[in-house]
Enzyme design. Structure first.
Site, PDB file in Angstrom:
ATOM      1  N   ASP A 169     -23.860  25.888   8.138  1.00  0.00           N
ATOM      2  CA  ASP A 169     -24.219  26.837   7.088  1.00  0.00           C
ATOM      3  C   ASP A 169     -22.975  27.588   6.666  1.00  0.00           C
ATOM      4  O   ASP A 169     -22.094  27.880   7.467  1.00  0.00           O
ATOM      5  CB  ASP A 169     -25.337  27.787   7.537  1.00  0.00           C
ATOM      6  CG  ASP A 169     -24.979  28.606   8.766  1.00  0.00           C
ATOM      7  OD1 ASP A 169     -24.492  29.744   8.593  1.00  0.00           O
ATOM      8  OD2 ASP A 169     -25.205  28.127   9.883  1.00  0.00           O
TER       9      ASP A 169
ATOM     10  N   GLU B  13     -32.048  39.709   9.745  1.00  0.00           N
ATOM     11  CA  GLU B  13     -31.480  39.935  11.069  1.00  0.00           C
ATOM     12  C   GLU B  13     -31.081  41.376  11.328  1.00  0.00           C
ATOM     13  O   GLU B  13     -30.538  41.696  12.387  1.00  0.00           O
ATOM     14  CB  GLU B  13     -30.265  39.026  11.276  1.00  0.00           C
ATOM     15  CG  GLU B  13     -29.269  39.057  10.134  1.00  0.00           C
ATOM     16  CD  GLU B  13     -28.187  38.004  10.281  1.00  0.00           C
ATOM     17  OE1 GLU B  13     -27.437  38.094  11.258  1.00  0.00           O
ATOM     18  OE2 GLU B  13     -28.101  37.098   9.420  1.00  0.00           O
TER      19      GLU B  13
END
Length: 257
Positions: free
Chosen positions: A61, A153
């Site tokens: 990613d 997150e």
């Protein structure tokens, strides 16, 4: 005479400003060209990390931190039986922001033959619906792409119940628009303490480092981000490594039809 001098001075200022702007633009174009040429020659003997061998589908990613990427080099790199098959690409953040490298990465991954997925970095203090609309405005998904991803997150001090409410807004808005169930990205502890059972029905991409076999989480997961310091041909910076929890048939079934 004084008026004429002032008029000439004005034209000179405009000319200098225009030349300076052109110089800046030209410098940026040359810098981008140099980054692209450099990326073509970045080579590593190995991925630089211990890659879990019990998985057949591997990916990375990326975001603006990896800068210009030569995606053909990424696709062609193979170490023993490990090759990059997919890439998650940062698209948007919050209610307005877009990753400056998204358009290039989105186009080049497809040209290189990699499965691609776009993710949104969630800001818990802002409306989930408006953040979803930001993603929708900037990301067009095609058949063969991975489902949209919500990267959540951090709480930013928001109460857990309010956080979950805004996450639901994002997920529902995205699913209604793209007609596919989104993926949630987070780390093991954040999922445990803030998301919990309410989101067990969504595919999970979980971050958990320093463990060789599987992430330490109680529920099923689709992707595992197992390292943040990998090396890949065509990328100058460190990059996150991931595996898919399944075979090629399961991976194909996850893709947008």
């Amino acid at each position: 005479m004084a008026a004429k001098k002032k008029k000439n001075l004005g034209w000179k200022i405009i000319l200098y400003v225009t030349l300076a702007a052109v110089g800046v633009m030209l410098g940026f174009v040359i810098y981008q060209w140099w980054l692209e040429q450099r990326a073509k020659f970045i080579r590593y003997a190995a991925f630089g990390i211990e890659v879990p061998v019990n998985y057949s589908i591997h990916g990375i990613d990326v975001s603006r931190y990896q800068r210009i990427i030569d995606w053909e080099n990424v696709k062609q790199m193979k170490v023993e039986n490990v090759q990059i098959n997919f890439a998650f690409i940062k698209a948007t953040e919050g209610v307005n922001d877009k990753d400056p490298y998204f358009n290039r990465n989105w186009k080049k991954t497809k040209e290189a033959g990699l499965a691609r997925g776009a993710y949104h970095f969630f800001i818990a203090t802002r409306s989930g619906k408006i953040q979803a609309e930001n993603f929708i405005k900037k990301v067009e998904l095609d058949p063969g792409d991975l489902p949209p991803v919500l990267d959540v997150e951090e709480t930013y001090g928001v109460a857990p119940q309010k956080l979950r409410q805004r996450v639901v807004e994002w997920l529902q808005t995205i699913e209604e628009y793209y007609k596919v169930k989104p993926i949630i990205y987070t780390n093991v502890d954040f999922y445990k303490y803030y998301l919990k059972d309410e989101f067990d029905g969504y595919p999970l991409w979980v971050a958990h480092y320093l463990q060789k076999e599987r992430p330490r989480i109680y529920r099923d997961w689709a992707f595992w981000q197992h390292n943040e310091a990998g090396r890949v041909n065509g990328i100058a910076a460190y990059v996150d490594f991931n595996v898919f929890n399944g075979d090629s048939t399961a991976f194909s079934n996850l893709l947008i039809k």
